[in-house]
Design a protein around this motif. Sequence first.
Motif, PDB file in Angstrom:
ATOM      1  N   THR A   1     -20.056 -17.782  37.132  1.00  0.00           N
ATOM      2  CA  THR A   1     -20.319 -17.821  35.697  1.00  0.00           C
ATOM      3  C   THR A   1     -19.109 -18.421  34.988  1.00  0.00           C
ATOM      4  OG1 THR A   1     -19.480 -15.574  35.416  1.00  0.00           O
ATOM      5  CG2 THR A   1     -21.842 -15.809  35.684  1.00  0.00           C
ATOM      6  N   THR A   2     -19.381 -19.080  33.897  1.00  0.00           N
ATOM      7  CA  THR A   2     -18.329 -19.632  33.060  1.00  0.00           C
ATOM      8  C   THR A   2     -18.336 -18.856  31.754  1.00  0.00           C
ATOM      9  OG1 THR A   2     -18.601 -21.803  34.040  1.00  0.00           O
ATOM     10  CG2 THR A   2     -17.448 -21.708  31.951  1.00  0.00           C
ATOM     11  N   LYS A   3     -17.192 -18.311  31.411  1.00  0.00           N
ATOM     12  CA  LYS A   3     -17.072 -17.525  30.191  1.00  0.00           C
ATOM     13  C   LYS A   3     -16.195 -18.270  29.198  1.00  0.00           C
ATOM     14  CE  LYS A   3     -17.574 -13.127  32.507  1.00  0.00           C
ATOM     15  NZ  LYS A   3     -17.078 -11.766  32.657  1.00  0.00           N
ATOM     16  N   ASP A   4     -16.602 -18.206  27.948  1.00  0.00           N
ATOM     17  CA  ASP A   4     -15.830 -18.815  26.879  1.00  0.00           C
ATOM     18  C   ASP A   4     -14.924 -17.752  26.273  1.00  0.00           C
ATOM     19  OD1 ASP A   4     -15.046 -20.800  25.033  1.00  0.00           O
ATOM     20  OD2 ASP A   4     -16.422 -19.959  23.551  1.00  0.00           O
TER      21      ASP A   4
ATOM     22  N   ALA B   1      -4.078 -19.067  22.337  1.00  0.00           N
ATOM     23  CA  ALA B   1      -4.273 -19.362  20.914  1.00  0.00           C
ATOM     24  C   ALA B   1      -5.398 -20.370  20.705  1.00  0.00           C
ATOM     25  CB  ALA B   1      -2.972 -19.882  20.309  1.00  0.00           C
ATOM     26  N   ARG B   2      -5.528 -21.314  21.606  1.00  0.00           N
ATOM     27  CA  ARG B   2      -6.564 -22.350  21.483  1.00  0.00           C
ATOM     28  C   ARG B   2      -7.919 -21.894  21.993  1.00  0.00           C
ATOM     29  NH1 ARG B   2      -3.158 -27.508  23.677  1.00  0.00           N
ATOM     30  NH2 ARG B   2      -2.011 -27.883  21.758  1.00  0.00           N
ATOM     31  N   GLY B   3      -7.924 -20.906  22.897  1.00  0.00           N
ATOM     32  CA  GLY B   3      -9.163 -20.513  23.555  1.00  0.00           C
ATOM     33  C   GLY B   3      -9.361 -21.381  24.784  1.00  0.00           C
ATOM     34  N   TYR B   4     -10.172 -20.894  25.708  1.00  0.00           N
ATOM     35  CA  TYR B   4     -10.379 -21.633  26.946  1.00  0.00           C
ATOM     36  C   TYR B   4     -11.639 -21.146  27.651  1.00  0.00           C
ATOM     37  CZ  TYR B   4      -8.273 -17.406  28.901  1.00  0.00           C
ATOM     38  OH  TYR B   4      -8.003 -16.107  29.221  1.00  0.00           O
TER      39      TYR B   4
ATOM     40  N   ILE C   1       5.387 -19.094  29.855  1.00  0.00           N
ATOM     41  CA  ILE C   1       4.924 -18.109  28.876  1.00  0.00           C
ATOM     42  C   ILE C   1       4.408 -18.812  27.625  1.00  0.00           C
ATOM     43  CG2 ILE C   1       5.680 -16.258  27.326  1.00  0.00           C
ATOM     44  CD1 ILE C   1       7.621 -15.422  29.606  1.00  0.00           C
ATOM     45  N   LEU C   2       5.155 -19.790  27.142  1.00  0.00           N
ATOM     46  CA  LEU C   2       4.720 -20.530  25.948  1.00  0.00           C
ATOM     47  C   LEU C   2       3.388 -21.228  26.209  1.00  0.00           C
ATOM     48  CD1 LEU C   2       5.177 -21.473  23.076  1.00  0.00           C
ATOM     49  CD2 LEU C   2       6.525 -23.376  23.987  1.00  0.00           C
ATOM     50  N   ASN C   3       3.238 -21.843  27.375  1.00  0.00           N
ATOM     51  CA  ASN C   3       1.978 -22.512  27.706  1.00  0.00           C
ATOM     52  C   ASN C   3       0.826 -21.518  27.751  1.00  0.00           C
ATOM     53  OD1 ASN C   3       3.213 -25.015  27.867  1.00  0.00           O
ATOM     54  ND2 ASN C   3       3.543 -24.883  30.067  1.00  0.00           N
ATOM     55  N   ALA C   4       1.064 -20.317  28.280  1.00  0.00           N
ATOM     56  CA  ALA C   4       0.025 -19.295  28.337  1.00  0.00           C
ATOM     57  C   ALA C   4      -0.369 -18.841  26.934  1.00  0.00           C
ATOM     58  CB  ALA C   4       0.493 -18.109  29.172  1.00  0.00           C
ATOM     59  N   VAL C   5       0.618 -18.683  26.056  1.00  0.00           N
ATOM     60  CA  VAL C   5       0.328 -18.270  24.680  1.00  0.00           C
ATOM     61  C   VAL C   5      -0.435 -19.368  23.946  1.00  0.00           C
ATOM     62  CG1 VAL C   5       1.372 -17.665  22.454  1.00  0.00           C
ATOM     63  CG2 VAL C   5       2.278 -16.676  24.561  1.00  0.00           C
ATOM     64  N   VAL C   6      -0.052 -20.610  24.150  1.00  0.00           N
ATOM     65  CA  VAL C   6      -0.762 -21.735  23.525  1.00  0.00           C
ATOM     66  C   VAL C   6      -2.207 -21.787  24.025  1.00  0.00           C
ATOM     67  CG1 VAL C   6      -0.887 -24.255  23.387  1.00  0.00           C
ATOM     68  CG2 VAL C   6       1.305 -23.097  23.068  1.00  0.00           C
ATOM     69  N   LYS C   7      -2.397 -21.605  25.316  1.00  0.00           N
ATOM     70  CA  LYS C   7      -3.757 -21.603  25.887  1.00  0.00           C
ATOM     71  C   LYS C   7      -4.593 -20.500  25.245  1.00  0.00           C
ATOM     72  CE  LYS C   7      -6.204 -21.046  30.280  1.00  0.00           C
ATOM     73  NZ  LYS C   7      -6.049 -20.850  31.725  1.00  0.00           N
TER      74      LYS C   7
END
Length: 90
Positions: free
Chosen positions: A41-44, A14-17, A6-12
């Motif tokens: 397609t690649t979405k930001d 928060a940073r954007g991907y 969960i923490l890793n998902a929230v960090v991801k």
Amino acid sequence: MINDDILNAVVKRARGYEATETVEEYAVVDGSLELVKRRVTTKDVPPDITAAKLIFDRNAVDDMTDEQLQGEKIRLLKELKAMEDGSDDR
């Protein structure tokens, strides 16, 4: 393990991907399904400030009593319900 996920998902968040999405279209050709078109397609996904705040406020949650955590849970559930209903009672 789940808390780390969960923490890793929230960090991801928060940073954007970048997210890759594949859309495939099939058609019946000579009695069988065949792939006729594939679009990749690649979405930001931009950084999310709410996720970032959650990370910074994590220490505050660690110091909360059970009653405070229960109150926060109820508040967040109401907020999510309002978002689902399309209203915003904040």
